[in-house]
Design an enzyme around this catalytic site. Sequence first.
Site, short mmCIF file in Angstrom:
data_model
loop_
_atom_site.label_atom_id
_atom_site.label_comp_id
_atom_site.label_asym_id
_atom_site.label_seq_id
_atom_site.Cartn_x
_atom_site.Cartn_y
_atom_site.Cartn_z
N HIS A 100 0.86 -1.19 0.00
CA HIS A 100 0.00 0.00 0.00
C HIS A 100 0.89 1.24 0.00
CE1 HIS A 100 -3.65 -2.38 0.81
NE2 HIS A 100 -2.83 -3.16 1.50
N ASN A 119 -6.38 0.79 -2.87
CA ASN A 119 -7.24 1.50 -1.89
C ASN A 119 -6.64 2.85 -1.46
OD1 ASN A 119 -5.20 0.21 -0.44
ND2 ASN A 119 -6.47 -0.10 1.37
N ASP A 178 -8.66 -4.92 -2.30
CA ASP A 178 -7.97 -5.16 -1.03
C ASP A 178 -8.18 -4.03 -0.02
OD1 ASP A 178 -6.20 -6.79 0.65
OD2 ASP A 178 -4.95 -5.02 0.57
N HIS A 187 -9.14 -10.16 -0.86
CA HIS A 187 -8.94 -9.99 0.59
C HIS A 187 -10.07 -10.80 1.23
CE1 HIS A 187 -8.54 -7.38 4.35
NE2 HIS A 187 -9.75 -7.89 4.49
N ASP A 237 2.34 -6.97 2.49
CA ASP A 237 1.14 -6.21 2.88
C ASP A 237 1.55 -4.93 3.64
OD1 ASP A 237 -1.48 -5.43 3.06
OD2 ASP A 237 -2.10 -6.96 4.49
N PHE A 246 -5.90 -1.00 11.11
CA PHE A 246 -5.19 -2.26 10.88
C PHE A 246 -3.96 -2.00 10.01
CE2 PHE A 246 -9.66 -3.69 11.36
CZ PHE A 246 -9.52 -4.71 12.28
N GLY A 247 -2.89 -2.78 10.26
CA GLY A 247 -1.78 -2.79 9.30
C GLY A 247 -0.46 -2.33 9.87
ZN LIG Z 1 -6.11 -7.15 2.68
ZN LIG Z 2 -3.37 -5.16 1.94
#
Ligand SMILES: [Zn+2]
Ligand SMILES: [Zn+2]
Length: 421
Positions: free
Chosen positions: A61, A93, A151, A178, A304, A322-323
């Site tokens: 991302h 995204n 995603d 996803h 990711d 998240f992430g």
């Molecule tokens: Zn994802």
């Molecule tokens: Zn992702």
Amino acid sequence: MDLVVKNGRLVDPARNIDAVTNLIIRNGKIQSIGSAAVSDIPVFDATGLVVTPGFLDMHVHLREPGTEEAETISTGGSAAVAGGFTAVAAMPNTKPPNDNPSITHYIVSEARRSSPARVFPVGAITKDQKGETLAEIGEMFEAGIVAISDDGKPVMDAQLFRRALEYAQMFDMPVIQHCEDLNLSRGGVMHEGVYSTRLGLKGIPAAAEETMISRDLILAQMTGSKYHVAHLSTGPAIQMVRQAKALGLRVTAEVAPHHFTLTDAAVADYDTNAKMNPPLRSTEDVEAIVKGLSDGTIDAVASDHAPHHINLKMLEFDRAPFGITGLETAVGLALTKLRLSITRLIELFSINPQKIVKVTPWGLFEGSEADLTVLDLNRSWTFDVNSSRSRSRNSPFHGWAMKGKAVATIVGGKVVYEDRG
Ligand SMILES: [Zn+2]
Ligand SMILES: [Zn+2]
């Protein structure tokens, strides 16, 4: 760009190469392998190092356009080459999402202008990633996308997902899902298990991932299309992919390094850098991932990489996004934690991702783009998030000691990253 890569151990499992020799680059392409070094061009001394086809992180991302305070195409590209990746696939995204060719054109041209890594855009499956109508997939394909995915979100509507699979097949592109049933995961912030109960946090059950994969595999079989599972995280989900492959479905899958290095126990002190989606799972799931990586069920390791501004990750656990970032730790974690042969590692990081998104292949052959990753398998190092090239700092791996590192990255014959220790 001209360069001699001298005396490295050249390994390319797709071309059955494993030999200590020289590689000569002229005008950004590999001119010859195995020849005596020439004297008129610069030398990169690769003695004691492994030289491989450039690594491709197929799940990243980059946050541009729209959230440049977290990452840009330039800073993300810079983090990529510092992690040993010569190329990344950029998830759609962004704000606005990459759901039409004007955004795709922007990403392609901005990457050419400012990113040291090559960037392959992934287009959205649905308009505005709302899951209601298909995005401008054909037009985005013309503009340079290599896959489609919503995603960040799944495509919940099975009929729409079927149409996406059928449509993508016309362009021989994979559909990357996803996998998360939003009804099962609603409100969840971590893996549903002993730890979520103990911590009083709402869980995301493994079934949220597994029910979506099982539905999708039925649709993939019906349509005969290329289906790719993003960030596979549970043992039973891996088993489903294994069975689907045995049946001959065109299914591929990736895992993220945090899913083979951490479990839900990492959430114990409410560290928001242990919050990701899918969540960190159980010890049994980690064991299943490690097995899937070695037996060929899992095709790729992808980070990711999901940068978030520090103000967001400082929120309480329930409210934080998240992430985590992952570009600079993926290769080190794989070399440190997985007992894989070097050839299997190169398949997971380069050969297979190239095939899945069907880019013009590169590797250790004459005429290839000179995109190379140089590894020091014995380098001991410690990850310091404060010296990261990403604009964000949300990594749970700060201070981790690792063994094995990408110490140079070469794109188009140019050394875009080098760390001689
Ligand atoms: Zn994802
Ligand atoms: Zn992702």
